[in-house]
Design an enzyme around this catalytic site. Sequence first.
Site, PDB file in Angstrom:
ATOM      1  N   GLN A 190     -13.635 -34.704 -35.393  1.00 53.64           N
ATOM      2  CA  GLN A 190     -13.626 -33.285 -35.074  1.00 53.64           C
ATOM      3  C   GLN A 190     -12.486 -32.598 -35.805  1.00 53.64           C
ATOM      4  O   GLN A 190     -11.358 -33.084 -35.785  1.00 53.64           O
ATOM      5  CB  GLN A 190     -13.439 -33.122 -33.567  1.00 53.64           C
ATOM      6  CG  GLN A 190     -13.718 -31.731 -33.085  1.00 53.64           C
ATOM      7  CD  GLN A 190     -13.397 -31.596 -31.613  1.00 53.64           C
ATOM      8  OE1 GLN A 190     -12.233 -31.522 -31.248  1.00 53.64           O
ATOM      9  NE2 GLN A 190     -14.407 -31.580 -30.773  1.00 53.64           N
ATOM     10  N   GLU A 234     -18.050 -30.420 -24.995  1.00 55.53           N
ATOM     11  CA  GLU A 234     -16.789 -31.147 -24.935  1.00 55.53           C
ATOM     12  C   GLU A 234     -16.155 -31.060 -23.551  1.00 55.53           C
ATOM     13  O   GLU A 234     -15.606 -32.020 -23.043  1.00 55.53           O
ATOM     14  CB  GLU A 234     -15.850 -30.564 -25.984  1.00 55.53           C
ATOM     15  CG  GLU A 234     -14.539 -31.304 -26.117  1.00 55.53           C
ATOM     16  CD  GLU A 234     -13.703 -30.752 -27.255  1.00 55.53           C
ATOM     17  OE1 GLU A 234     -13.919 -29.599 -27.651  1.00 55.53           O
ATOM     18  OE2 GLU A 234     -12.820 -31.485 -27.722  1.00 55.53           O
TER      19      GLU A 234
END
Lengths: 379, 338
Positions: free
Chosen positions: A125, A245
């Site tokens: 990420q 997330e």
Amino acid sequence: MDLTWAAQDEQFRAEARDWLAANVPRQPLPSGDTAAGFAAHLEWERALHADRWSVVSWPEEYGGRAASIWQWLIFEEEYYRAGAPQRVTQNGIFLLAPTIFEFGTKQQQDELLPRMAAAQDLWAQGWSEPGAGSDLAGISSRAVRDEQAGGWRLSGQKTWSTRGAFCTHLFGLFRTDPQAQRHRGLTYFLVPLDAPGVTVRGFDRLDGDEGFADVFFEDAFVPDSAVLGGVDQGWSVAMSTTGSERGLTLRSPGRFLKAAAALVALAGERGEAATDLLRDRVARSWMQAHAYQQFTLAQVTDIVEGRPAGARSSLNKVFWSELDIALHETALELLGPDALVDGPWTRGYQFSLSGPIYAGTNEIQRNIIAERLLGLARR
Amino acid sequence: MRFAPSDEQRELEAVVRQVLTDRCPPGTVRAGAGSAQVAALAESLAGLGVAGLLVAESDGGLGLDENHLVSVFEQIGYAAAPLPLTATLAVAPAVLSSGAPDLLVKLVEGGLTVGADPAVTGHVAFGSGVDLVLRGGFGGTGPIEILDVSDAAASTSPSVDVALDLTGYADARLVATVDDPQVVRLAWERGVLATSAELIGLSRRMLELTVEHVRAREQFGAPIGSFQAVKHHLATALLHLEFAAPVVAAAGFELAAGVPGRLRSLATAKALTSEAAHVVGRAALQCHGAIGYTTEYDLHLFLKRSWALESSWGSAAWHRAVLLEDLGVGLTGVRPAS
């Protein structure tokens, strides 16, 4: 209310349980946030993929089992119950993949998803930058159009990328229109880390693992097909990822139910050293893990019935991150002087401390809860 | 698997909410025991037939289950209804059915008001004017005495909750003793469940009152709800509430379905709702500022009710001790008394 599992769900659970019992590595693997441990974890995840357990909820054409969200929850519960290793591919599978399913072109889906499921492409990420943490719209990395080459030139720096030094690809936001307002003019890019102009440098986390990376971009070229969800549309695409997330896709209840059961076992092993005060804290943690499970089941019902979680994923995030710390703090107190020795609880504690920081700090999440769920005014 | 209220639950909830909205504004809670308002409220609830909620249709009841009990008691808590509804609606049906079946008909018709004193403290909540008292059965064990108090000498004690109408009785007449362990167990479980649901309703009301207040109240030239410190208090309050409510719903389902491991869910429900109400109440008072620290303002009605319920039907610490025993790591010392 009907909290009984359907027959096919029970059957799915039995199948998953049997497979895990036969295949989970007997010895715990080394930390997946080290180079050697990462390699060992990939071997495990490829074994998962070989029998189609790596992405159970995905369509079969991409390597999944088209399992329902309920079955996915069941799989997660069984996965942790069996003591199976942490997933080092989770940033791709749990964060990026839902975004690709929602915003990706058919071609992107066909190309990227099977390789992700098979642990061939390993995604890191790329949200944070040295000058932008929870204030994600404050990023300054940019992408400039290269008309001649038919793509984009990336420059800037991403940092704190989990397992970035071991991954092959990165997803992240880049500013494509510097004149636009903060949240506008951002584009979501999918970048191979071996592209010319990309440099990755690993660095150590609090727990000593070399699990973080800086990623530097110096006019790194990516083609147009690297854009996910449209030029200058990156903010809304990214918000879809951050919902995953914070919410249940990253932190399914199975993990905390398992940790709570381990905490109860630890309290039992410590005998009289487990004072009543500590036992009371064990009960609190167990209850909160149970509450997280029930909350999740209610949330999944909402999602199944077409009421998306939206800002409610901020409730998940604050709750599981604070629960995770409470579980580990209680364990360390139960261990007493034994907590000096580097062990699973000690390491777990250090990792749990990152929970209220990453995926948007809990302070930011509480603002979101107050503003979007309670309707209080922004300042 | 479907973790959401059924349509039937929602319908019942809406009907009960409407009656409570009409008949139980804060003024009724203030008016308290013996007032015309409370009598009117009791009559309206009786009109709905909710006393027969858990009574089989063959006995004239509604034949519903604990899922519905949760829906109804959340509304009762939200309104802070000043009546012995836990004892009458949740506890009495099983106890009377076992020990005094002839009284069940009267209960279903709404002609019988029942109080409870599970811990045998000598105090019955909302006790003046009750016909029967169910004494004992704390923790789901021991006998429950059915006492006729209609001719007994009543005395009231001051309570932390001024509306609680704490009543003691001397010279009550023993109607029957129920010592069937299954009945005693069920009566206790339903009492705990109803109280947990009530605490959810109270918490929701306190949070709503507070959100309303901090949106309107201005200090330093801005609504106080725009300050991060205030936001974080209320976000934390909402977290406690949102993670306790599903546990109560799940415990209701497990009771209704007779799931064997329901003890853990039930203990968790009461412990988490007691804590949630406590945290929400503290945040509510703090965010109201000085206005909240008065009895002119309504907040105290809900705050004090939640304090009373936190320590009724087993405190949070008591239920955690129960859970620990069930998990096989009981306390080394003595379990809290209540």
